[in-house]
Scaffold this motif. Structure first.
Motif, mmCIF file in Angstrom:
data_model
loop_
_atom_site.group_PDB
_atom_site.id
_atom_site.type_symbol
_atom_site.label_atom_id
_atom_site.label_comp_id
_atom_site.label_asym_id
_atom_site.label_seq_id
_atom_site.Cartn_x
_atom_site.Cartn_y
_atom_site.Cartn_z
ATOM 1 N N MET A 47 31.669 28.176 27.767
ATOM 2 C CA MET A 47 30.990 28.168 28.912
ATOM 3 C C MET A 47 32.056 28.313 29.933
ATOM 4 S SD MET A 47 29.567 24.451 30.436
ATOM 5 C CE MET A 47 28.807 24.545 31.973
ATOM 6 N N VAL A 48 31.745 29.146 31.169
ATOM 7 C CA VAL A 48 32.291 29.355 32.357
ATOM 8 C C VAL A 48 31.636 28.541 33.461
ATOM 9 C CG1 VAL A 48 33.477 30.903 33.854
ATOM 10 C CG2 VAL A 48 33.266 31.449 31.380
ATOM 11 N N SER A 49 32.115 27.602 34.080
ATOM 12 C CA SER A 49 31.301 26.930 34.989
ATOM 13 C C SER A 49 31.949 27.388 36.498
ATOM 14 C CB SER A 49 31.318 25.413 35.115
ATOM 15 O OG SER A 49 30.738 24.873 36.136
ATOM 16 N N ALA A 50 31.045 28.089 37.372
ATOM 17 C CA ALA A 50 31.845 28.485 38.527
ATOM 18 C C ALA A 50 31.069 27.062 39.642
ATOM 19 C CB ALA A 50 31.127 29.541 39.394
ATOM 20 N N GLU A 51 30.464 26.388 39.100
ATOM 21 C CA GLU A 51 29.776 25.217 39.984
ATOM 22 C C GLU A 51 30.690 23.827 39.807
ATOM 23 O OE1 GLU A 51 25.401 23.551 41.019
ATOM 24 O OE2 GLU A 51 25.931 23.809 38.934
ATOM 25 N N MET A 52 31.000 23.593 38.559
ATOM 26 C CA MET A 52 31.582 21.939 38.572
ATOM 27 C C MET A 52 33.049 22.427 37.941
ATOM 28 S SD MET A 52 28.432 19.924 36.800
ATOM 29 C CE MET A 52 28.001 21.141 35.428
ATOM 30 N N GLY A 53 33.881 21.559 38.484
ATOM 31 C CA GLY A 53 35.168 21.272 37.847
ATOM 32 C C GLY A 53 35.219 20.329 36.848
ATOM 33 N N HIS A 94 35.831 34.871 39.745
ATOM 34 C CA HIS A 94 35.655 36.208 40.047
ATOM 35 C C HIS A 94 34.822 36.886 38.761
ATOM 36 C CE1 HIS A 94 36.147 40.387 41.065
ATOM 37 N NE2 HIS A 94 36.169 40.075 42.428
ATOM 38 N N LEU A 95 34.043 37.691 39.142
ATOM 39 C CA LEU A 95 33.184 38.321 38.134
ATOM 40 C C LEU A 95 34.036 38.954 36.949
ATOM 41 C CD1 LEU A 95 30.605 39.365 36.877
ATOM 42 C CD2 LEU A 95 30.803 41.457 38.183
ATOM 43 N N ASN A 96 35.271 39.569 37.460
ATOM 44 C CA ASN A 96 36.029 40.436 36.478
ATOM 45 C C ASN A 96 36.700 39.249 35.562
ATOM 46 O OD1 ASN A 96 35.419 42.845 37.501
ATOM 47 N ND2 ASN A 96 37.069 42.999 38.980
ATOM 48 N N ALA A 97 37.192 37.880 36.315
ATOM 49 C CA ALA A 97 37.744 37.179 35.338
ATOM 50 C C ALA A 97 36.872 36.361 34.586
ATOM 51 C CB ALA A 97 38.491 36.092 36.444
ATOM 52 N N VAL A 98 35.477 36.262 34.885
ATOM 53 C CA VAL A 98 34.721 35.463 33.893
ATOM 54 C C VAL A 98 34.518 36.407 32.794
ATOM 55 C CG1 VAL A 98 32.332 34.808 33.996
ATOM 56 C CG2 VAL A 98 33.689 34.296 35.994
ATOM 57 N N LEU A 99 34.122 37.675 32.915
ATOM 58 C CA LEU A 99 33.908 38.516 31.876
ATOM 59 C C LEU A 99 35.334 38.421 30.987
ATOM 60 C CD1 LEU A 99 32.402 41.778 33.942
ATOM 61 C CD2 LEU A 99 31.218 40.066 32.607
ATOM 62 N N ALA A 100 36.508 38.601 31.626
ATOM 63 C CA ALA A 100 37.955 38.612 30.895
ATOM 64 C C ALA A 100 37.694 37.120 29.890
ATOM 65 C CB ALA A 100 38.981 38.659 31.608
ATOM 66 N N SER A 101 37.490 36.248 30.577
ATOM 67 C CA SER A 101 37.439 34.845 29.975
ATOM 68 C C SER A 101 36.514 34.824 28.760
ATOM 69 C CB SER A 101 37.013 34.150 30.945
ATOM 70 O OG SER A 101 36.914 32.665 30.072
ATOM 71 N N CYS A 102 35.179 35.407 29.057
ATOM 72 C CA CYS A 102 34.164 35.380 27.820
ATOM 73 C C CYS A 102 34.752 36.434 26.767
ATOM 74 C CB CYS A 102 33.195 36.078 28.294
ATOM 75 S SG CYS A 102 32.225 35.031 29.610
ATOM 76 N N ARG A 103 35.402 37.568 27.162
ATOM 77 C CA ARG A 103 35.929 38.360 26.038
ATOM 78 C C ARG A 103 36.956 37.925 25.140
ATOM 79 N NH1 ARG A 103 35.151 42.854 29.955
ATOM 80 N NH2 ARG A 103 37.574 42.262 30.801
ATOM 81 N N THR A 104 37.741 37.085 25.926
ATOM 82 C CA THR A 104 38.896 36.389 24.986
ATOM 83 C C THR A 104 38.413 35.182 24.204
ATOM 84 O OG1 THR A 104 40.458 36.718 26.844
ATOM 85 C CG2 THR A 104 41.035 34.952 25.561
ATOM 86 N N GLY A 128 36.661 33.368 18.571
ATOM 87 C CA GLY A 128 35.443 33.379 17.632
ATOM 88 C C GLY A 128 34.234 32.692 18.416
ATOM 89 N N ALA A 129 34.211 32.608 19.592
ATOM 90 C CA ALA A 129 33.111 31.978 20.149
ATOM 91 C C ALA A 129 31.764 32.675 19.575
ATOM 92 C CB ALA A 129 33.157 31.857 21.693
ATOM 93 N N LYS A 130 30.613 31.936 19.421
ATOM 94 C CA LYS A 130 29.567 32.395 18.864
ATOM 95 C C LYS A 130 28.402 32.571 19.844
ATOM 96 C CE LYS A 130 31.207 31.850 14.891
ATOM 97 N NZ LYS A 130 31.679 33.312 13.996
ATOM 98 N N ALA A 131 28.534 32.265 21.012
ATOM 99 C CA ALA A 131 27.698 32.353 22.217
ATOM 100 C C ALA A 131 28.667 32.174 23.526
ATOM 101 C CB ALA A 131 26.382 31.464 22.157
ATOM 102 N N LEU A 132 28.078 32.622 24.660
ATOM 103 C CA LEU A 132 28.546 32.448 25.745
ATOM 104 C C LEU A 132 27.330 31.879 27.197
ATOM 105 C CD1 LEU A 132 30.293 35.880 26.230
ATOM 106 C CD2 LEU A 132 31.217 33.834 25.604
#
Length: 397
Positions: A189-195, A243-253, A259-263
């Motif tokens: 999970m990438v949360s841009a809303e909550m810390g 940032h969009l690019n950072a979120v995409l990179a975080s998901c790829r990693t 081995g994440a099964k969903a994003l």
């Protein structure tokens, strides 16, 4: 065509491909170029190329030289973009994303084509194996029985979860993330809303904790319940990438290294998007980027989205696809669009515990409304009877 550094050679290459079935020589190529002949260097330049060619004996090696030069130029351009970002004082997550992009090799010479009949045949055999219990299903189930009977989610799908503020879209998304993580493995999970503190408070509130009034004993009891019901590693959380690019990179990693099964991304309109474009276009491009990410990584992406205020002006306040904020591109890219709606906000006769999940659009399935129970401070969203739905049992009936 992208392999050639000289644009003239790109034009000539396209003409050669067009002539591949009719014969290739200076005359046929110049004829194919027609109005673009001068841009390709003119007839004199074209006539001189055969004499400058080294022959076809070492053609694969020569093609490899052209390809390697293209990859080197691409890497140089990416590296320069990284240096420019550092020099301009860009945010750290942007720099990290650009650095990750430099490390991603191009695969311009890969052939991923498949025969349509063969892949359809394979799907039929896999589906029969699933029905007999010989093979695990390729679908991702939310463990919310009513929803799983309607929603079809697979790897590569983009699922939009949309809702107005305070309707519970984040709580519903967390419910799905925990259920999927508990059943299949890590959900990232990438949360841009909550810390971290906000997320911790949100989770513990589902076990009856009020940060202002709860006693130490109450918090301890809730902590025990939370540890018992959410396995370690079920959900990994990134609250720093915005940032969009950072979120995409975080998901790829998360997928490639852990081995994440969903994003899950919360939420689209809060992301820092590339500047210099109309907001609607930028949001549309971001949505398309998440769809490509899902297909490339082979996992589903649950992307949260706000609604525009258009719903508040209608008599029927239930969300519709046209209410998606900022971009109609979201409708085009999504494999499924879910709306989260609490009827009691507008209807006094409806229980405050009821939350409707509206399957507004779905490429490979039906649409409809699934009513769930959400007793705030008493757990996660669930079916009325909290029944566990096992699709294998249904297939055997």
């Amino acid at each position: 065509r992208a392999w050639f550094s000289d644009p003239r050679h790109g034009l000539i290459w396209d003409a050669i491909l067009d002539c591949s079935q009719t014969g290739i020589d200076v005359t046929t190529i110049s004829s194919r170029l027609n109005g673009t002949l001068e841009k390709a260097g003119g007839f004199s330049y074209l006539s001189g190329l055969p004499g400058a060619s080294p022959g076809t004996v070492n053609l694969p090696a020569h093609a490899g030289i052209v390809r390697d030069a293209f990859l080197a130029r691409t890497a140089q351009a990416k590296a320069q973009a990284l240096l420019d970002a550092i020099a301009s004082g860009a945010k750290l997550d942007t720099i990290r994303a650009l650095a990750a992009d430099v490390a991603v090799p191009e695969s311009a010479d890969a052939d991923h084509s498949q025969d349509l009949r063969e892949l359809s045949e394979q799907y039929a055999y896999d589906l029969m194996a699933e029905k007999t219990g010989e093979r695990a299903s390729s679908r991702i189930y939310t463990s919310i029985g009513k929803l799983d009977r309607m929603l079809k989610v697979r790897g590569g799908h983009l699922v939009i979860i949309a809702g107005a503020p305070k309707m519970g879209k984040t709580h519903f998304a967390l419910t799905v993330a925990i259920n999927v993580g508990r059943r299949y493995g890590t959900v990232h999970m990438v949360s841009a809303e909550m810390g971290p503190e906000d997320l911790g408070e949100r989770v513990l509130s589902s076990y009856g904790v009020d940060s202002d009034t709860s006693t130490v004993e109450t918090i301890g009891h809730a902590l025990h319940s939370m540890i018992s019901s959410i396995p370690a590693g079920a959900v990994s959380v990134d609250t720093r990438s915005t940032h969009l690019n950072a979120v995409l990179a975080s998901c790829r990693t998360a997928v490639r290294k852990r081995g994440a099964k969903a994003l899950l991304v919360d939420y689209l309109q809060l992301l820092d998007l590339p500047e210099g474009e109309n907001r609607t276009i930028a949001v549309g491009k971001a949505c398309s980027a998440f769809k490509r990410l899902a297909k490339t990584l082979g996992v589903p992406v649950f992307l949260l989205s706000q609604l525009s205020r258009a719903y508040d002006k209608r008599n029927d306040h239930r969300p519709q696809p046209t209410d998606l904020r900022d971009s109609g591109q979201i409708e085009q890219d999504a494999d499924a669009i879910l709306g989260v709606y609490c009827p009691s906000v507008y209807e006094d006769t409806v229980s405050k515990d009821q939350v409707d999940i509206i399957v507004m659009r779905q490429r490979n399935g039906g649409t409809g409304v699934v009513s769930l129970v959400w007793r705030k401070g008493q757990g996660w969203m669930c079916d009325e009877l909290d029944d566990e739905y096992d699709p294998r049992e249904r297939a055997r009936r």
